[in-house]
Design a protein around this motif. Structure first.
Motif, PDB file in Angstrom:
ATOM      1  N   ARG A 137       0.847  -1.195   0.000  1.00 25.66           N
ATOM      2  CA  ARG A 137       0.000   0.000   0.000  1.00 25.66           C
ATOM      3  C   ARG A 137       0.879   1.241   0.000  1.00 25.66           C
ATOM      4  O   ARG A 137       1.690   1.442   0.907  1.00 25.66           O
ATOM      5  N   PRO A 138       0.755   2.113  -1.005  1.00 18.58           N
ATOM      6  CA  PRO A 138       1.579   3.326  -1.050  1.00 18.58           C
ATOM      7  C   PRO A 138       1.336   4.213   0.162  1.00 18.58           C
ATOM      8  O   PRO A 138       0.183   4.470   0.531  1.00 18.58           O
ATOM      9  N   ILE A 139       2.413   4.670   0.797  1.00 21.62           N
ATOM     10  CA  ILE A 139       2.279   5.506   1.990  1.00 21.62           C
ATOM     11  C   ILE A 139       3.028   6.828   1.867  1.00 21.62           C
ATOM     12  O   ILE A 139       2.829   7.715   2.702  1.00 21.62           O
ATOM     13  N   SER A 140       3.860   6.988   0.834  1.00 25.01           N
ATOM     14  CA  SER A 140       4.614   8.232   0.714  1.00 25.01           C
ATOM     15  C   SER A 140       5.234   8.331  -0.672  1.00 25.01           C
ATOM     16  O   SER A 140       5.606   7.318  -1.268  1.00 25.01           O
ATOM     17  N   ILE A 141       5.334   9.571  -1.152  1.00 19.39           N
ATOM     18  CA  ILE A 141       6.085   9.840  -2.377  1.00 19.39           C
ATOM     19  C   ILE A 141       6.688  11.225  -2.249  1.00 19.39           C
ATOM     20  O   ILE A 141       6.052  12.142  -1.701  1.00 19.39           O
ATOM     21  N   SER A 142       7.916  11.393  -2.682  1.00 19.06           N
ATOM     22  CA  SER A 142       8.564  12.699  -2.565  1.00 19.06           C
ATOM     23  C   SER A 142       9.363  13.020  -3.812  1.00 19.06           C
ATOM     24  O   SER A 142       9.874  12.127  -4.499  1.00 19.06           O
ATOM     25  N   ASP A 143       9.446  14.311  -4.104  1.00 15.13           N
ATOM     26  CA  ASP A 143      10.332  14.850  -5.140  1.00 15.13           C
ATOM     27  C   ASP A 143      11.371  15.707  -4.445  1.00 15.13           C
ATOM     28  O   ASP A 143      11.019  16.671  -3.739  1.00 15.13           O
ATOM     29  N   THR A 144      12.637  15.361  -4.600  1.00 20.50           N
ATOM     30  CA  THR A 144      13.728  16.107  -3.975  1.00 20.50           C
ATOM     31  C   THR A 144      14.630  16.686  -5.055  1.00 20.50           C
ATOM     32  O   THR A 144      14.986  15.999  -6.017  1.00 20.50           O
ATOM     33  N   PHE A 145      15.001  17.954  -4.888  1.00 23.57           N
ATOM     34  CA  PHE A 145      15.847  18.642  -5.853  1.00 23.57           C
ATOM     35  C   PHE A 145      17.065  19.219  -5.150  1.00 23.57           C
ATOM     36  O   PHE A 145      16.974  19.736  -4.030  1.00 23.57           O
ATOM     37  N   GLN A 146      18.223  19.126  -5.831  1.00 22.73           N
ATOM     38  CA  GLN A 146      19.464  19.727  -5.361  1.00 22.73           C
ATOM     39  C   GLN A 146      20.275  20.210  -6.553  1.00 22.73           C
ATOM     40  O   GLN A 146      20.215  19.596  -7.636  1.00 22.73           O
ATOM     41  N   GLN A 166      -3.692  19.506   0.614  1.00 19.02           N
ATOM     42  CA  GLN A 166      -3.933  20.079  -0.705  1.00 19.02           C
ATOM     43  C   GLN A 166      -4.008  18.991  -1.754  1.00 19.02           C
ATOM     44  O   GLN A 166      -3.728  17.820  -1.495  1.00 19.02           O
ATOM     45  N   LEU A 167      -4.413  19.409  -2.956  1.00 16.31           N
ATOM     46  CA  LEU A 167      -4.485  18.468  -4.058  1.00 16.31           C
ATOM     47  C   LEU A 167      -3.074  18.043  -4.447  1.00 16.31           C
ATOM     48  O   LEU A 167      -2.179  18.882  -4.556  1.00 16.31           O
ATOM     49  N   PRO A 168      -2.850  16.775  -4.671  1.00 18.63           N
ATOM     50  CA  PRO A 168      -1.508  16.308  -5.050  1.00 18.63           C
ATOM     51  C   PRO A 168      -1.231  16.580  -6.518  1.00 18.63           C
ATOM     52  O   PRO A 168      -2.150  16.810  -7.312  1.00 18.63           O
ATOM     53  N   THR A 169       0.045  16.547  -6.874  1.00 18.68           N
ATOM     54  CA  THR A 169       0.409  16.602  -8.286  1.00 18.68           C
ATOM     55  C   THR A 169      -0.098  15.315  -8.944  1.00 18.68           C
ATOM     56  O   THR A 169      -0.346  14.319  -8.255  1.00 18.68           O
ATOM     57  N   PRO A 170      -0.247  15.304 -10.264  1.00 21.41           N
ATOM     58  CA  PRO A 170      -0.723  14.085 -10.927  1.00 21.41           C
ATOM     59  C   PRO A 170       0.122  12.859 -10.602  1.00 21.41           C
ATOM     60  O   PRO A 170      -0.412  11.758 -10.385  1.00 21.41           O
ATOM     61  N   GLU A 171       1.461  13.025 -10.544  1.00 20.72           N
ATOM     62  CA  GLU A 171       2.336  11.897 -10.259  1.00 20.72           C
ATOM     63  C   GLU A 171       2.119  11.386  -8.833  1.00 20.72           C
ATOM     64  O   GLU A 171       2.098  10.172  -8.597  1.00 20.72           O
ATOM     65  N   HIS A 172       1.953  12.308  -7.881  1.00 24.23           N
ATOM     66  CA  HIS A 172       1.739  11.901  -6.493  1.00 24.23           C
ATOM     67  C   HIS A 172       0.367  11.262  -6.334  1.00 24.23           C
ATOM     68  O   HIS A 172       0.213  10.274  -5.595  1.00 24.23           O
ATOM     69  N   ASN A 203       9.428  17.939  -1.755  1.00 23.03           N
ATOM     70  CA  ASN A 203       7.971  18.016  -1.716  1.00 23.03           C
ATOM     71  C   ASN A 203       7.452  16.601  -1.485  1.00 23.03           C
ATOM     72  O   ASN A 203       7.626  15.724  -2.324  1.00 23.03           O
ATOM     73  N   ILE A 204       6.829  16.388  -0.331  1.00 22.98           N
ATOM     74  CA  ILE A 204       6.441  15.047   0.108  1.00 22.98           C
ATOM     75  C   ILE A 204       4.926  14.981   0.253  1.00 22.98           C
ATOM     76  O   ILE A 204       4.301  15.919   0.751  1.00 22.98           O
ATOM     77  N   SER A 205       4.346  13.869  -0.177  1.00 24.13           N
ATOM     78  CA  SER A 205       2.904  13.654  -0.031  1.00 24.13           C
ATOM     79  C   SER A 205       2.655  12.358   0.727  1.00 24.13           C
ATOM     80  O   SER A 205       3.326  11.348   0.488  1.00 24.13           O
ATOM     81  N   TYR A 206       1.689  12.409   1.665  1.00 22.15           N
ATOM     82  CA  TYR A 206       1.248  11.237   2.419  1.00 22.15           C
ATOM     83  C   TYR A 206      -0.278  11.136   2.314  1.00 22.15           C
ATOM     84  O   TYR A 206      -0.955  12.162   2.145  1.00 22.15           O
ATOM     85  N   PRO A 207      -0.849   9.949   2.472  1.00 22.53           N
ATOM     86  CA  PRO A 207      -2.301   9.873   2.651  1.00 22.53           C
ATOM     87  C   PRO A 207      -2.685  10.717   3.861  1.00 22.53           C
ATOM     88  O   PRO A 207      -1.950  10.771   4.852  1.00 22.53           O
ATOM     89  N   ARG A 208      -3.834  11.369   3.807  1.00 24.72           N
ATOM     90  CA  ARG A 208      -4.224  12.280   4.889  1.00 24.72           C
ATOM     91  C   ARG A 208      -4.353  11.568   6.234  1.00 24.72           C
ATOM     92  O   ARG A 208      -4.192  12.181   7.289  1.00 24.72           O
ATOM     93  N   ASP A 209      -4.657  10.272   6.208  1.00 25.64           N
ATOM     94  CA  ASP A 209      -4.848   9.548   7.464  1.00 25.64           C
ATOM     95  C   ASP A 209      -3.596   8.817   7.926  1.00 25.64           C
ATOM     96  O   ASP A 209      -3.653   8.016   8.852  1.00 25.64           O
ATOM     97  N   ARG A 210      -2.450   9.070   7.300  1.00 29.15           N
ATOM     98  CA  ARG A 210      -1.231   8.354   7.667  1.00 29.15           C
ATOM     99  C   ARG A 210      -0.771   8.708   9.082  1.00 29.15           C
ATOM    100  O   ARG A 210      -0.346   7.836   9.843  1.00 29.15           O
ATOM    101  N   TYR A 211      -0.821   9.986   9.444  1.00 30.66           N
ATOM    102  CA  TYR A 211      -0.324  10.425  10.745  1.00 30.66           C
ATOM    103  C   TYR A 211      -1.416  11.120  11.543  1.00 30.66           C
ATOM    104  O   TYR A 211      -2.235  11.855  10.990  1.00 30.66           O
ATOM    105  N   ASP A 212      -1.398  10.884  12.858  1.00 32.25           N
ATOM    106  CA  ASP A 212      -2.319  11.595  13.742  1.00 32.25           C
ATOM    107  C   ASP A 212      -1.893  13.050  13.908  1.00 32.25           C
ATOM    108  O   ASP A 212      -2.721  13.932  14.093  1.00 32.25           O
ATOM    109  N   SER A 213      -0.609  13.289  13.911  1.00 36.89           N
ATOM    110  CA  SER A 213      -0.122  14.652  14.077  1.00 36.89           C
ATOM    111  C   SER A 213       1.294  14.780  13.539  1.00 36.89           C
ATOM    112  O   SER A 213       1.974  13.788  13.278  1.00 36.89           O
TER     113      SER A 213
END
Length: 224
Positions: A137-146, A166-172, A203-213
């Motif tokens: 089950r996917p739980i996280s996706i991130s885009d990192t730039f340097q 917020q709304l995720p990017t299409p890839e997320h 830029n990191i995206s998680y399901p809204r219910d992944r963390y309580d806080s």
């Protein structure tokens, strides 16, 4: 890289708590018992238990000891977790199988990224996409730039985070399996040097219910 002893100890107890081996309300062994069992100092044990408390898994009762929380929750803590690999972080949060995949490529700097890094539009940046799943089950996706001439965050002295639903990017959205219009929990990070130079953006995206806080924790200078 081997995890610090306190991270490994905290991870062991976190897994036992989340799989029910250590149920809510039960008392953990004393500092001395944990130190003897793992062959570490009381200071290491204290750091491990502080980490567990920060994650909402245990609570301290004065003059009695450390107890498993009545409702162990899942709390994302920063910036401490940034010093860990994604594999370590998610494995310490879960007793299920964690899979982490990364893709690295060179990309030209957009107007926004060029402005953040202080480089010229079109300059080469390193882009890393990190995808994490828990038992499939996917739980996280991130885009990192340097910037291409920077590696890691060893030179960073400050971490700035902005958290939003917020709304995720299409890839997320595709990775997390959200339906159109669904919001996700997003974290935007900027790692900076002492002179304010940005050396990494994530830029990191998680399901809204992944963390309580979400908790942001930082060290304060003794003379601040």
């Amino acid at each position: 890289m081997t995890d610090p002893a306190y991270v490994s100890i905290a991870g062991e107890y976190a897994r036992k708590i989340r799989n029910g081996e250590l149920p809510p309300g039960i008392q953990l062994p004393s500092y001395a018992e944990i130190a003897t069992r793992h062959g570490v100092s009381d200071i290491v044990v204290r750091k491990a238990l502080d980490l567990l408390q920060g994650q909402g898994l245990v609570r301290s009762v004065r003059r009695r000891g450390i107890f498993v929380s009545d409702r162990p929750n899942l709390v994302r803590i920063s910036p401490e977790r940034q010093m860990e690999s994604a594999e370590t972080t998610f494995s310490n949060e879960s007793t299920q199988q964690i899979q982490v995949d990364r893709e690295t490529e060179s990309v030209p700097a957009t107007d926004e990224l060029a402005g953040n890094f202080g480089v010229t539009v079109g300059d080469e940046l390193t882009h890393v996409v990190t995808r994490a799943s828990e038992d499939g089950r996917p739980i996280s996706i991130s885009d990192t730039f340097q910037p291409s001439n920077v590696s890691g965050i060893s030179a960073a002295t400050d971490l700035e985070e902005a958290i939003a639903d917020q709304l995720p990017t299409p890839e997320h959205a595709e990775w997390l399996g959200t339906t159109p219009g669904d919001l996700v929990k997003t974290v935007r990070q900027r790692f900076m040097t002492a002179d304010g130079q940005v050396i990494m953006i994530s830029n990191i995206s998680y399901p809204r219910d992944r963390y309580d806080s979400f908790v942001f924790r930082m060290k304060l200078s003794a003379d601040a």
